[in-house]
Scaffold this active site. Sequence first.
Site, PDB file in Angstrom:
ATOM      1  N   GLY A 107     -23.411   6.431  16.950  1.00  0.00           N
ATOM      2  CA  GLY A 107     -23.354   6.030  15.546  1.00  0.00           C
ATOM      3  C   GLY A 107     -24.707   6.209  14.900  1.00  0.00           C
ATOM      4  N   GLY A 108     -24.955   5.458  13.838  1.00  0.00           N
ATOM      5  CA  GLY A 108     -26.246   5.583  13.166  1.00  0.00           C
ATOM      6  C   GLY A 108     -26.193   5.136  11.723  1.00  0.00           C
ATOM      7  N   SER A 132     -18.915   4.377  15.788  1.00  0.00           N
ATOM      8  CA  SER A 132     -19.484   3.984  14.509  1.00  0.00           C
ATOM      9  C   SER A 132     -19.434   5.136  13.499  1.00  0.00           C
ATOM     10  CB  SER A 132     -20.921   3.503  14.727  1.00  0.00           C
ATOM     11  OG  SER A 132     -21.422   2.875  13.583  1.00  0.00           O
ATOM     12  N   ALA A 166     -14.969   1.800  17.463  1.00  0.00           N
ATOM     13  CA  ALA A 166     -16.045   0.803  17.401  1.00  0.00           C
ATOM     14  C   ALA A 166     -16.983   1.084  16.239  1.00  0.00           C
ATOM     15  CB  ALA A 166     -16.815   0.776  18.716  1.00  0.00           C
ATOM     16  N   PRO A 209     -19.970  -2.250  11.344  1.00  0.00           N
ATOM     17  CA  PRO A 209     -21.398  -2.087  11.035  1.00  0.00           C
ATOM     18  C   PRO A 209     -22.247  -3.213  11.588  1.00  0.00           C
ATOM     19  CG  PRO A 209     -20.212  -2.859   9.100  1.00  0.00           C
ATOM     20  CD  PRO A 209     -19.174  -2.561  10.145  1.00  0.00           C
ATOM     21  N   LYS A 261     -19.415  -7.004   2.262  1.00  0.00           N
ATOM     22  CA  LYS A 261     -19.694  -5.900   1.331  1.00  0.00           C
ATOM     23  C   LYS A 261     -19.708  -4.558   2.056  1.00  0.00           C
ATOM     24  CE  LYS A 261     -22.997  -6.411  -1.659  1.00  0.00           C
ATOM     25  NZ  LYS A 261     -24.313  -6.730  -2.230  1.00  0.00           N
TER      26      LYS A 261
END
Length: 432
Positions: free
Chosen positions: A72-73, A105, A127, A130, A145
């Site tokens: 992810g990132g 992610s 998965a 965040p 949010k």
Amino acid sequence: MRWILGWACIVTMFIGEPAFSARAETDTAGTVMTVVVADPIGPGVAEFLEDAMEKASEAGAACLIIQLDTPGGAVESMRRIVQAIYASQIPVVVYVSPSGARAASAGVMITMAADIAAMAPGTNIGAAHPVAGGGQELEKTMTDKVVNDLVAFTQGIAKRRDRNGEWAEKAIRESVSVTAAEALELNVIDLVATDMADLIARIDGREIRGKGKLKVASAEVTEITPNLRIKILKVISDPNIAYILFMIGLAGLYFELSQPGAIFPGVIGAIALILAFFSFQTLPVNIAGILLILLAVIFFILEIKVTSFGMLSVAGVLSLVLGSLMLFKGAGPEFQVAWQLLIPTVLTISGFFIAVVTLVVRAHAHRPYGGSEGLVGEVGLVKQADGQEGKVLVHGELWRARFKEPVAVGSKVVVKAVDRLTITVAPLKKEA
């Protein structure tokens, strides 16, 4: 003649345009270009993929295959990649590979945004909940949010690519993850391929909406590798790395300014600062954070010149902490410096600055060891005496001397004053 030419132009417009459209829709045979992404998604990876898509389009490649393996990132970098995939003139294939790889992610959105999404056996996807830059959970309001924004964005991707939007929402809200076979069954991806050759064979002949039919069975495969700039950017575009480089740069220049002539710290500091500013151009830097960190350095320098009894050092440490917290603040949690890095770095850099200040203050307060001032109080040996004048050996040097009292050759004297090349001495009194 003009009338005939006019009709010829009109006929050409109506006949030639369908011919061009048909060619654009079907003629996609040629080179297959590939890129390998086995890193967290960040500004460096985003720029690399954007350049790769542009290069593949300019070369007239049949398609671009992104071999993906990522934990992810950064969300903003993921959005850049998705937008680049949408804008690509050629089909983009995302292939989660090799076995054991994952698209977690941000990798979920990138995979689902592809014209063709594929996975190798033994891989997984999902998965996508965040988290903050250091891996910790966000506070509730921010979580709501960010999650709602990501869900809406991913639902748009799923709708555009006719993929399973409900599963994508679960991947974000509940962090669910599935295997390649399960992803195929749930309509998250289009196919499962064992290797690159199998993938190319399976996508051959597929119709890509708006981009024609793929003809890649006999296409030549060419890999696009990142250039040196992209390799460096991929490493230093991490906010944590950029922060460390910035701190090293300031520490090096500060040491060079406080101890002129050291050279090495100044060179290292200058290089680190250049690399830090190079990475800042791809990161959402808060100018207030930079100014606070620079103000901290100014406070440490002033501590050398002004007697503040440590108040300027305290102000410097406080400015350094606040500047570090604000450096990447306001652009999303993924751009914050991790607490596990921030606290040791601030303590180390603050300790370094305070140690240098202490050494400089002590050096200024201590009696000089060299030069003419350093001679005062030193003991010398009388080598020649002629009344009130003569010569005295001090520090291995023979000085012209004036005697306050009569002295004998071979006796020891103490230097009381220095006037250019002449010293004033007095007999050394023996302690009782």
